[in-house]
Design an enzyme around this catalytic site. Structure first.
Site, PDB file in Angstrom:
ATOM      1  N   ALA A 127       7.720   6.241   0.281  1.00  0.00           N
ATOM      2  CA  ALA A 127       6.554   5.358   0.234  1.00  0.00           C
ATOM      3  C   ALA A 127       6.838   4.287  -0.807  1.00  0.00           C
ATOM      4  CB  ALA A 127       5.322   6.146  -0.162  1.00  0.00           C
ATOM      5  N   THR A 128       6.347   3.088  -0.563  1.00  0.00           N
ATOM      6  CA  THR A 128       6.768   1.987  -1.425  1.00  0.00           C
ATOM      7  C   THR A 128       5.623   1.117  -1.939  1.00  0.00           C
ATOM      8  OG1 THR A 128       7.123   0.814   0.606  1.00  0.00           O
ATOM      9  CG2 THR A 128       9.061   1.676  -0.498  1.00  0.00           C
ATOM     10  N   THR A 129       5.895   0.422  -2.959  1.00  0.00           N
ATOM     11  CA  THR A 129       5.107  -0.662  -3.523  1.00  0.00           C
ATOM     12  C   THR A 129       3.644  -0.361  -3.823  1.00  0.00           C
ATOM     13  OG1 THR A 129       6.507  -2.090  -2.196  1.00  0.00           O
ATOM     14  CG2 THR A 129       4.783  -3.143  -3.462  1.00  0.00           C
ATOM     15  N   ASP A 168       0.375  -0.534  -0.565  1.00  0.00           N
ATOM     16  CA  ASP A 168       0.488  -0.841   0.863  1.00  0.00           C
ATOM     17  C   ASP A 168       0.488   0.472   1.622  1.00  0.00           C
ATOM     18  OD1 ASP A 168       3.174  -0.114   0.077  1.00  0.00           O
ATOM     19  OD2 ASP A 168       3.774  -0.797   2.053  1.00  0.00           O
TER      20      ASP A 168
END
Lengths: 259, 272
Positions: free
Chosen positions: B50-52, B67
């Protein structure tokens, strides 16, 4: 001793008598269902008697502080582990009491060479409506009294715990007569406080089987209101958050007592 | 701590073991496989990531946004992942990294704080909470070294005791915690986000700390949209499917999750 059944029975009877004497001075606790939740009320001397166990479960206990503490911890550990491995919805007071606490209390009580738990506890679990609220009183020997509703039993929307059986019975008689599950917080607080007075009076005048009249209760309240601090806690029904337990702050209990 | 129930009857489980644990106790199920001493990449495992995520202090408390995209290598695994997790009434943990580990950490953390409050009859201090997450990260570092389960979280909380106020921390994968005064961002899209937050804080109309809620949300949406522009692992805003970032605000009153409708309106006005 345990090889001789008669002496075992005698030992158990002595032990029961001893524990009853130890618990006899315990300040009563009344818990009542009302429209917006469950309200616990007691008046205390020094130490806290009402506790949060889990999201929807609260407990009040009388007896030896050390024993109450151990049972409280066990209840929290059991409920928390269950809530963690499964989900909060799977934590049930009925299972906690019947399958976890009761066998432990019974075993400790009947092992005559070990120490029993000097504690009597009142648990409540909040439901969606007052009809789904659950009250359980657990005795030092593992016996459990519920608020009924099974097999055509009359259902009661309250639970009490007190130092003696006579006091407990009188409080129940009083609440069965006075309590209304559709009550507001203010009404519930007044009824529960009065139930405490009934229970407390029964403890000081042992042998009473009659409910005191309003005048006697008012006089008793006048004498004891100043010396005893009110302790009250809520399980909130409509709360949006998972955790329903909340302690009433001193200013809240003061304004509720005033009206 | 000794559990009285265990002391009374060692065979008594109290009904709290889950069923697989009970089966294992009776020898009816194989034990949990230990992690081999080799890197997961060598075994050809593509981990979901999972990112950002970002967080900054503004006039109404701390805003935390993430996000919705989860990826494994070049594949988009999921476009509705929730990386901004409520831990208690005043704490949020946002995660970049492997969700399997991060969600479990969040669950452990949530239950630890409640367990502490219930048993100790007082709220855990903010320092205690911050430290608890740090410890979980450090316990996990063995896995990180083996190439599985890296988590780089942000922790935002509001200290209701005394004059505490809004507190914001980010962590590295080893568990070091860094308290920040203005903003934090982690995950693959974070360089772009940090650029934007730095710019806004210094040369925007107002410093981040003075922004009103609507403006703060707009900045967060712009930052995530910018990150998604250059980083394939960041979902940003899915204009076709109307998938918006998760945005939560922590203040003295607790946590407020902004409804999609409000985010959509602000997106339309200030970003699209």
């Amino acid at each position: 001793m345990t090889e001789e059944p008669y002496r075992w029975v005698e030992a158990i009877a002595n032990r029961r008598e001893y524990i009853e004497t130890q618990l006899a001075s315990g300040s009563p606790i009344a818990a009542v269902s009302f429209r917006d939740g469950i309200l616990f009320v007691t008046r205390g001397r020094a130490r806290q008697k009402l506790f949060e166990i889990y999201d929807r479960i609260a407990m009040g206990g009388i007896g030896h502080p050390g024993d109450i503490e151990r049972l409280r911890m066990a209840a929290i550990e059991l409920a928390s582990t269950e809530g963690f491995t499964r989900s909060a919805a799977d934590v049930s007071l009925r299972r906690l009491a019947f399958y976890s606490l009761s066998p432990v209390l019974k075993a400790a009580f009947e092992q005559v060479y070990g120490a029993p738990y000097l504690a009597r506890m009142l648990f409540a679990e909040i439901g969606d409506t007052p009809a789904n609220d659950l009250f359980l009183r657990i005795e030092f020997d593992g016996a459990i009294a519920t608020n009924g509703g099974l097999l055509g039993d009359a259902r009661r929307e309250f639970g009490v715990v007190s130092g003696t059986a006579a006091s407990t019975e009188l409080m129940e008689t009083f609440l069965a007569r006075e309590h209304n599950p559709a009550a507001t917080l203010q009404q519930a607080f007044t009824t529960a406080s009065n139930a405490w007075i009934v229970g407390s009076m029964a403890l000081s005048e042992s042998g009473t089987r009659e409910l005191p009249d309003a005048e006697a209760m008012a006089a008793y309240r006048g004498e004891h209101a100043a010396s005893n601090q009110v302790e009250a806690a809520l399980l909130e029904r409509g709360s949006q958050t998972a955790i329903r337990y909340r302690t009433l702050a001193e200013h809240e209990t003061r304004s509720l007592s005033a009206s | 701590m000794e559990l009285p129930i265990a002391a009374l009857d060692s065979a008594f489980s109290g009904g709290v073991d889950d069923f697989p644990a009970l089966l294992r106790k009776r020898g009816l199920l194989a034990p949990v496989a230990s992690v081999p001493n080799a890197s997961a990449n060598a075994a050809g495992v593509q981990q979901t990531q999972a990112t950002t995520i970002l967080a900054f202090k503004f006039a109404g408390g701390v805003l935390v946004a993430g996000d919705r995209r989860a990826t494994a290598g070049n594949t988009v695994v999921y476009d509705r992942a929730d990386k901004v997790l409520e831990i208690d009434r005043h704490s949020i943990m946002a995660i970049a990294g492997v969700p399997a580990t991060a969600w479990e950490m969040a669950r452990v953390l949530e239950h630890s704080f409640q367990f502490f409050r219930r048993t100790q009859l007082q709220e855990m201090s903010v320092d205690g909470k911050v430290r608890a997450l740090s410890k979980l990260l450090r316990d996990n570092f063995g896995f990180v070294m083996q190439g599985v389960g890296i988590v780089v979280p942000i922790f935002a909380t509001f200290d209701t005791s005394g004059e505490g106020g809004a507190r914001l921390y980010f962590y590295d994968a080893m568990g070091a915690q860094f308290e920040v005064t203005d903003y934090a961002a982690t995950g693959s899209g974070s360089p772009a986000v940090r650029g934007i937050l730095y710019y806004e804080n210094h040369w925007g109309k107002k410093p981040l700390a003075d922004l009103k809620e609507d403006d703060a949300v707009t900045v967060a949406l712009r930052a995530l949209d910018t990150a998604a522009e250059a980083d394939t692992a960041t979902g940003g805003v899915d204009r076709n499917a109307k998938i918006f970032p998760v945005i939560k605000i922590v203040s003295r009153d607790g946590i407020n999750t902004l409804p999609d409708k409000q985010i959509a309106a602000l997106f339309k006005r200030g970003v699209a």
